[in-house]
Design an enzyme around this catalytic site. Structure first.
Site, mmCIF file in Angstrom:
data_model
loop_
_atom_site.group_PDB
_atom_site.id
_atom_site.type_symbol
_atom_site.label_atom_id
_atom_site.label_comp_id
_atom_site.label_asym_id
_atom_site.label_seq_id
_atom_site.Cartn_x
_atom_site.Cartn_y
_atom_site.Cartn_z
ATOM 1 N N GLU A 199 -20.783 -31.403 -27.944
ATOM 2 C CA GLU A 199 -21.000 -32.852 -27.756
ATOM 3 C C GLU A 199 -20.821 -33.259 -26.293
ATOM 4 O OE1 GLU A 199 -18.668 -35.044 -30.626
ATOM 5 O OE2 GLU A 199 -20.142 -34.677 -32.178
ATOM 6 N N GLU A 400 -23.442 -29.682 -36.797
ATOM 7 C CA GLU A 400 -22.436 -30.398 -37.590
ATOM 8 C C GLU A 400 -23.096 -31.490 -38.413
ATOM 9 O OE1 GLU A 400 -19.156 -32.076 -35.374
ATOM 10 O OE2 GLU A 400 -19.012 -30.294 -34.099
HETATM 11 P P1 P53 Z 1 -13.525 -36.157 -36.729
HETATM 12 C C1 P53 Z 1 -17.016 -38.837 -32.760
HETATM 13 C C2 P53 Z 1 -18.165 -39.190 -33.455
HETATM 14 C C3 P53 Z 1 -18.906 -38.202 -34.075
HETATM 15 C C4 P53 Z 1 -18.510 -36.879 -33.971
HETATM 16 O O1 P53 Z 1 -15.015 -35.844 -36.262
HETATM 17 C C5 P53 Z 1 -17.385 -36.539 -33.262
HETATM 18 C C6 P53 Z 1 -16.619 -37.519 -32.655
HETATM 19 C C7 P53 Z 1 -15.376 -37.173 -31.906
HETATM 20 O O2 P53 Z 1 -14.252 -37.343 -32.696
HETATM 21 O O3 P53 Z 1 -16.956 -35.262 -33.071
HETATM 22 C C8 P53 Z 1 -17.454 -34.165 -33.785
HETATM 23 O O4 P53 Z 1 -12.806 -34.869 -36.745
HETATM 24 C C9 P53 Z 1 -16.766 -32.977 -33.170
HETATM 25 C C10 P53 Z 1 -15.844 -32.258 -34.094
HETATM 26 C C11 P53 Z 1 -15.208 -33.248 -35.028
HETATM 27 C C12 P53 Z 1 -16.286 -33.841 -35.913
HETATM 28 O O5 P53 Z 1 -17.293 -34.443 -35.131
HETATM 29 O O6 P53 Z 1 -13.001 -37.119 -35.720
HETATM 30 O O7 P53 Z 1 -17.664 -32.085 -32.578
HETATM 31 O O8 P53 Z 1 -14.906 -31.552 -33.332
HETATM 32 O O9 P53 Z 1 -14.161 -32.740 -35.784
HETATM 33 C C13 P53 Z 1 -15.774 -34.862 -36.904
HETATM 34 O O10 P53 Z 1 -13.641 -36.729 -38.104
#
Ligand code: P53
Length: 509
Positions: A199, A400
């Site tokens: 990201e 993801e």
């Molecule tokens: P968590 C923000 C918005 C969308 C994805 O997020 C994001 C974030 C940053 O927090 O991050 C990605 O764990 C990231 C992963 C993360 C996952 O989304 O905050 O690449 O490391 O765990 C989900 O619910």
């Protein structure tokens, strides 16, 4: 189009699997001669900290020098879950076996840079760290899973953050290149798919997490892309573009068989109304997202940033050769995280301003949201995939996609997580539609196939997994693994190569 023998629209050999990151699973932060990383200082603040939209970026992202110094001196005062992860470092065999039991073809993980170079820029790499990943990759292969490896997923070595402000400095770019070169040489033949930065566009909201930039003051708004030091953030982005391109070049030199991609948090924007001004706002906002993948996929700065830089007095310092490096270091494939969509309303200004908040400030009345307020939008997934493919004509990997929820686990770690199954089914359906549209997608990694520590809030109780881990937000628990209902659903889905998405024939073994 549809394979007549399997009934699937997904190509043969499609890489089904899941995604993780070192800082969210490994733990053992002080073992194996590992050095500290920025993620070791991401505190768990409270369960309420990220429930729904709060109008501003999150407190845990506003890491300051003061907080850091305090946590360095008195770590016992802080709850720092990323130091613990889910103890993958010691338990990777049993944890990977559970993922393989679902039929995973790909396991996305990241290497902790500070396990390989404890200070980020040491003279020699740390053999213990290198050996650990050898063992993990070997185990993946033994279990029939292809490792797909991110070089840097939100965990810049602390030493580089403190001494050089992370990617503010070209020193960190050089250190990154050396680290990349080291792991490409070591794992040549073992790792076929690499990603550079996770990201990379999130530097606009989280300069500490993404790039090792220690913020001067928690209230200066630097973590808010509307405010703060934009010039710094775009300089950091430039330095990371160069670092990423150098890694791509090295990867191709060292292992011509390997493929290397980028990774952006994809923000698909809708206009709030048919008003042309709202549509124009979408265009502006889109620029901030496309900017990152445009540079990494096309190898040059896009035309539309010039006006924004000029009007905001932003002057990117380039070194001689940077432009050539960007051109020569374009990625082989593009990857995204896709969680939600955003709604844009014209701000009455000609200059684009990135939205920056974690979730859309304006609610979409047509969508439901997760318990954390993230709107659920499977159709947006198909739309965004078409937009990306149309722009780059490069193969796409879904790095993801997933749903964080509070699961009520029973004593076996089981839960009837029909909400997660529904999310998965509807997103895979739209992924299939995009493939039918002609989009070239070669894999799909569910975020957090095993419960892990949340990036944004450092919670374990924001669970994404098909496999549960008996662990709470404070590090208590047995680490016992359990299989949720979604485990059996994903297993069936993978076995049919995405052809069988029905939810009424899930066999719980
Ligand atoms: P968590 C923000 C918005 C969308 C994805 O997020 C994001 C974030 C940053 O927090 O991050 C990605 O764990 C990231 C992963 C993360 C996952 O989304 O905050 O690449 O490391 O765990 C989900 O619910």
């Amino acid at each position: 189009m549809v394979n007549s023998s399997t009934g699937s629209v997904f190509p043969d050999g499609f890489l089904w699997g899941g995604a993780t990151a070192a800082n969210q699973i490994e733990g053992a932060y002080d073992e194996g001669r590992r050095g500290l990383a920025t993620s070791d200082f991401a505190p768990f603040i409270s369960r309420e900290a990220n429930r729904g939209y709060e109008g501003d970026p999150l407190p845990h992202n506003a890491m300051t020098r003061e907080m850091l110094d305090d946590a360095l001196e008195h770590p016992e005062k802080w709850n720092l879950p990323k130091r613990r992860g889910i103890d993958f470092y010691h338990r990777y065999r049993e944890q990977l076996a559970e993922l393989a039991a679902m039929g995973f073809k790909v396991f996305r993980m990241s290497i902790s840079w500070s396990r390989i170079f404890p200070n980020g820029d040491d003279a020699e790499p740390n053999e213990e760290g290198l050996a650990f990943y050898d063992a993990v990759f070997d185990e993946c292969h033994r279990l029939g899973m292809e490792p797909l490896v991110t070089l840097c997923h939100f965990d810049t070595p602390l030493n580089l953050a403190l001494k050089y402000g992370g990617f503010k400095s070209r020193h960190t770019v050089d250190a990154f290149e050396r680290y990349a070169e080291t792991v490409f040489s070591r794992y040549k033949g073992k790792v076929k798919y690499w990603l550079t930065f996770n990201e990379i566009n999130n530097v606009l909201t989280n300069p500490f997490t993404c790039s090792g930039v220690v913020l001067p003051d928690p209230n200066d708004g630097t973590h808010n892309p509307y405010k703060g030091d934009w010039a710094m953030k775009y300089q950091v982005s430039h330095n990371q573009f160069v670092a990423s391109a150098k890694a791509v070049i090295k990867c191709h030199e060292i292992d011509p068989e390997a493929k290397i991609g980028n990774m952006v948090c994809r923000l698909e924007n809708y206009a709030e109304s048919p008003k042309p001004e709202d549509q124009l706002q979408v265009l502006f906002e889109d620029h901030f997202n496309w900017f990152y993948s445009d540079v990494q996929a096309k190898g040059e700065y896009p035309y539309y940033m010039k006006r924004f830089f000029d009007e905001n007095d932003i002057h990117i310092e380039m070194e001689p050769g940077d432009e050539e490096t960007l051109k020569a270091g374009t990625v082989d494939f593009v990857t995204i995280s896709y969680y939600m969509t955003y709604i844009m309303r014209y701000k009455g200004e000609p200059v684009p301003k990135p939205s920056g908040s974690l979730v859309s400030a304006i609610k979409n009345p047509y969508l439901e949201a997760s318990e954390w307020g993230w709107p659920i939008d499977p159709l947006g997934f198909r739309i965004t995939l078409n937009h990306i493919y149309d722009r780059y004509h490069l193969p796409i990997f879904i790095s993801e996609n997933g749903l964080g929820a509070v699961d009520q686990l029973d004593e076996n770690g089981y839960v009837e997580d029909d909400y997660r199954i529904d999310y998965l089914k509807r997103h895979v359906e739209q992924l299939g539609e995009a493939i039918k549209d002609g989009v070239d997608v070669f894999g799909y990694a569910w975020w957090g196939p095993i419960d892990l520590v949340s990036s944004g809030t450092s919670e374990v109780s924001k669970r994404y997994g098909f496999v549960s881990v008996d662990l709470d937000d404070f590090g208590s628990g047995t680490h016992k693994l359990g299989r949720k209902k979604s485990f059996y659903y994903y297993k069936k889905l993978i076995a049919s190569n995405g052809a069988d998405l029905s939810t009424d024939n899930i066999v719980i073994e």
